[in-house]
Scaffold this motif. Structure first.
Motif, PDB file in Angstrom:
ATOM      1  N   ALA A  73       0.829  -1.195   0.000  1.00 59.57           N
ATOM      2  CA  ALA A  73       0.000   0.000   0.000  1.00 59.57           C
ATOM      3  C   ALA A  73       0.871   1.255   0.000  1.00 59.57           C
ATOM      4  O   ALA A  73       0.560   2.248  -0.663  1.00 59.57           O
ATOM      5  N   ARG A  74       1.974   1.225   0.725  1.00 56.67           N
ATOM      6  CA  ARG A  74       2.880   2.366   0.752  1.00 56.67           C
ATOM      7  C   ARG A  74       3.446   2.635  -0.649  1.00 56.67           C
ATOM      8  O   ARG A  74       3.486   3.770  -1.114  1.00 56.67           O
ATOM      9  N   ARG A  75       3.878   1.569  -1.315  1.00 55.02           N
ATOM     10  CA  ARG A  75       4.413   1.730  -2.676  1.00 55.02           C
ATOM     11  C   ARG A  75       3.330   2.243  -3.623  1.00 55.02           C
ATOM     12  O   ARG A  75       3.582   3.091  -4.482  1.00 55.02           O
ATOM     13  N   ALA A  76       2.118   1.714  -3.470  1.00 55.64           N
ATOM     14  CA  ALA A  76       1.012   2.157  -4.323  1.00 55.64           C
ATOM     15  C   ALA A  76       0.696   3.626  -4.081  1.00 55.64           C
ATOM     16  O   ALA A  76       0.414   4.371  -5.029  1.00 55.64           O
ATOM     17  N   ALA A  77       0.736   4.058  -2.831  1.00 58.60           N
ATOM     18  CA  ALA A  77       0.445   5.461  -2.524  1.00 58.60           C
ATOM     19  C   ALA A  77       1.454   6.389  -3.175  1.00 58.60           C
ATOM     20  O   ALA A  77       1.096   7.443  -3.717  1.00 58.60           O
ATOM     21  N   VAL A  78       2.727   6.015  -3.144  1.00 54.26           N
ATOM     22  CA  VAL A  78       3.767   6.832  -3.784  1.00 54.26           C
ATOM     23  C   VAL A  78       3.549   6.887  -5.291  1.00 54.26           C
ATOM     24  O   VAL A  78       3.605   7.950  -5.911  1.00 54.26           O
ATOM     25  N   ARG A  79       3.281   5.730  -5.897  1.00 48.94           N
ATOM     26  CA  ARG A  79       3.085   5.681  -7.350  1.00 48.94           C
ATOM     27  C   ARG A  79       1.859   6.473  -7.766  1.00 48.94           C
ATOM     28  O   ARG A  79       1.910   7.276  -8.717  1.00 48.94           O
ATOM     29  N   GLU A  80       0.740   6.266  -7.073  1.00 48.19           N
ATOM     30  CA  GLU A  80      -0.493   6.947  -7.450  1.00 48.19           C
ATOM     31  C   GLU A  80      -0.401   8.455  -7.212  1.00 48.19           C
ATOM     32  O   GLU A  80      -0.961   9.237  -7.983  1.00 48.19           O
ATOM     33  N   THR A  81       0.295   8.866  -6.176  1.00 48.36           N
ATOM     34  CA  THR A  81       0.473  10.298  -5.940  1.00 48.36           C
ATOM     35  C   THR A  81       1.254  10.928  -7.078  1.00 48.36           C
ATOM     36  O   THR A  81       0.920  12.021  -7.557  1.00 48.36           O
ATOM     37  N   ARG A  82       2.289  10.245  -7.533  1.00 43.59           N
ATOM     38  CA  ARG A  82       3.076  10.747  -8.671  1.00 43.59           C
ATOM     39  C   ARG A  82       2.215  10.822  -9.927  1.00 43.59           C
ATOM     40  O   ARG A  82       2.227  11.827 -10.650  1.00 43.59           O
ATOM     41  N   GLU A  83       1.443   9.768 -10.190  1.00 43.95           N
ATOM     42  CA  GLU A  83       0.656   9.721 -11.420  1.00 43.95           C
ATOM     43  C   GLU A  83      -0.509  10.714 -11.396  1.00 43.95           C
ATOM     44  O   GLU A  83      -0.843  11.295 -12.434  1.00 43.95           O
ATOM     45  N   GLU A  84      -1.127  10.906 -10.235  1.00 44.05           N
ATOM     46  CA  GLU A  84      -2.346  11.717 -10.170  1.00 44.05           C
ATOM     47  C   GLU A  84      -2.098  13.182  -9.859  1.00 44.05           C
ATOM     48  O   GLU A  84      -2.914  14.034 -10.212  1.00 44.05           O
ATOM     49  N   SER A  85      -0.990  13.485  -9.172  1.00 43.65           N
ATOM     50  CA  SER A  85      -0.754  14.877  -8.775  1.00 43.65           C
ATOM     51  C   SER A  85       0.567  15.438  -9.260  1.00 43.65           C
ATOM     52  O   SER A  85       0.812  16.638  -9.145  1.00 43.65           O
ATOM     53  N   GLY A  86       1.458  14.581  -9.783  1.00 42.17           N
ATOM     54  CA  GLY A  86       2.765  15.029 -10.230  1.00 42.17           C
ATOM     55  C   GLY A  86       3.764  15.243  -9.114  1.00 42.17           C
ATOM     56  O   GLY A  86       4.881  15.707  -9.364  1.00 42.17           O
ATOM     57  N   ILE A  87       3.417  14.900  -7.885  1.00 34.88           N
ATOM     58  CA  ILE A  87       4.298  15.107  -6.735  1.00 34.88           C
ATOM     59  C   ILE A  87       5.039  13.812  -6.417  1.00 34.88           C
ATOM     60  O   ILE A  87       4.430  12.752  -6.271  1.00 34.88           O
ATOM     61  N   GLU A  88       6.364  13.913  -6.330  1.00 37.07           N
ATOM     62  CA  GLU A  88       7.225  12.771  -6.055  1.00 37.07           C
ATOM     63  C   GLU A  88       7.491  12.672  -4.557  1.00 37.07           C
ATOM     64  O   GLU A  88       7.888  13.643  -3.917  1.00 37.07           O
ATOM     65  N   LEU A  89       7.289  11.471  -4.015  1.00 38.94           N
ATOM     66  CA  LEU A  89       7.516  11.224  -2.598  1.00 38.94           C
ATOM     67  C   LEU A  89       8.457  10.045  -2.421  1.00 38.94           C
ATOM     68  O   LEU A  89       8.520   9.158  -3.281  1.00 38.94           O
TER      69      LEU A  89
END
Length: 213
Positions: A56-72
């Motif tokens: 879930a942590r990995r998915a949250a990072v990936r989806e945040t990048r894809e949906e908002s353009g923000i890298e975490l």
């Protein structure tokens, strides 16, 4: 009953002029899941992401990048809660909610397909817009915003999250003589009702727990 899939979402935080702000994205009306709703960046856990909750942590990072353009970075995410949806939901995603401070210098953007608008808002402002009928929220988003509204800074929220285990919520849709409500139970806590039959939504005590997922 629809199959229960795994998902993750990230509550991005920043300190604004009026207090701590969160990033919300408005989903396209053409989306199959939650069309038109304002949500935190997130999505389904892919098979390559396993094992939960690391998946879930990995998915949250990936989806945040894809949906908002923000890298975490994965290690900056702090678990906040996990929600299991009602059995009646047409698509069921058990969703992990993570908190993270937005990295400085990164601007949010939407892709115009899955999400069509974004806004940085204080939790109180987002809840007020929902209460006025100007913003569609889902119950876990509404609840999370309410939980965050008493904090003054992003650092304060993250420190509070690190000091306690994630809250585990199970929910079930039901009705009574007053209308429709969501019965929510927090693991180790008393259940409550979230009234969904009119705005503003109302939280009230309940005396029974929902059935297991």
């Amino acid at each position: 009953m629809a199959e229960l899939a795994e998902a993750a979402t990230c509550v991005l935080l920043r300190d604004g002029r009026s207090g701590v702000e969160v990033l919300l994205l408005r989903r396209s009306a053409a989306q199959r899941a939650f069309p038109g709703a304002w949500v935190f960046p997130g999505g389904q856990v892919d098979p390559a992401d396993r094992v939960r909750p690391e998946a879930a942590r990995r998915a949250a990072v990936r989806e945040t990048r894809e949906e908002s353009g923000i890298e975490l970075e994965e290690d900056t995410l702090v678990p906040w809660s996990c929600w299991t949806p009602p059995a009646q939901a047409p698509r069921r995603f058990r969703t992990w909610f993570f908190l993270a401070e937005a990295p400085p210098g990164q601007a949010a953007r939407v892709d115009g397909r899955e999400s069509v608008e974004h806004a940085w808002l204080t939790p109180a402002a987002a809840l007020a817009r929902h209460a006025a009928g100007d913003m569609v929220l889902l119950p876990p988003t509404w609840t999370t915003l309410g939980e965050l509204s008493g904090h003054r800074s992003a650092a304060g929220i993250l420190n509070a999250a690190r000091a306690r285990p994630p809250a585990i919520f199970t929910s079930a849709l039901s009705r009574d003589e007053r209308g429709r409500f969501l019965l929510v139970t927090a693991e180790g806590g008393a259940p409550y009702r979230l009234r969904l039959d009119g705005l503003p939504w109302r939280r009230e005590a309940a005396g029974e727990a929902p059935p297991p997922p």
